[in-house]
Scaffold this active site. Sequence first.
Site: not given
Ligand code: PGA
Length: 226
Positions: A10-11, A94, A151, A157, A188, A207
Amino acid sequence: MKQPLIIANWKSHKTQSAVEAWLDAFLKVELPSQPEVVIAPTFVHLPAVAERLTNSSIRLGAQDASPFPMGSYTGEINAEQLADLGVEYVLVGHSERRRYFHEVTADIAQTAEQVILNGMKPVVCLDEPDIEQQAAAMDDSLFEKCVFAYEPISAIGTGDHEPVDEVQRVKAKIKQHFGDVPVIYGGSVDLQNIAEYLLVSDGALVGTASLKPASFAQIVAASYAA
Ligand code: PGA
């Protein structure tokens, strides 16, 4: 890893009431007991999420931990405190931590070690250029106690997700440096692409698509079917 590991990151999103609303909706959905599902809220929301996950098969995750043990480190939250709350998985390194908070491979190695020492599983996040340096910074006896997340920064994102054959290639490179470790993919991930990523990886770090309970529930359901 037999069952896919699906982690909601969820950041720095959500207020307390938004967390409660998400859980109200998500915990109502009948989900298969597989895959292994982890929710990683912010530190301040960990106790509330932990309480709601009692008697659920969903695991608790944290988004980071201090590289230091319990002690005089103002502002830090250490691995022992996270384990005490019931956290089982901790994201480590991350790309947003590396980019905005200047974490370097040595800090990340130290954090992973703290997480392991406290009985939790580090999910070490890497883009391809980080692999060699991260492997060199870590004690190799710890590799088998970690999960790795490929990643690619360009896919985080952005909606610009990585081709599956690239994920397969970089996964092989990660295994070349860290051994036969589980490798999940993040960047994504959504309902449209989760099934193909699970063909070449051991799970997903989600995310944006984890922020709405319905879309995350659909991803979990699709992972079970995959
Ligand atoms: P995202 O983020 O699914 O929005 O691309 C993934 C992440 O940062 O772990």
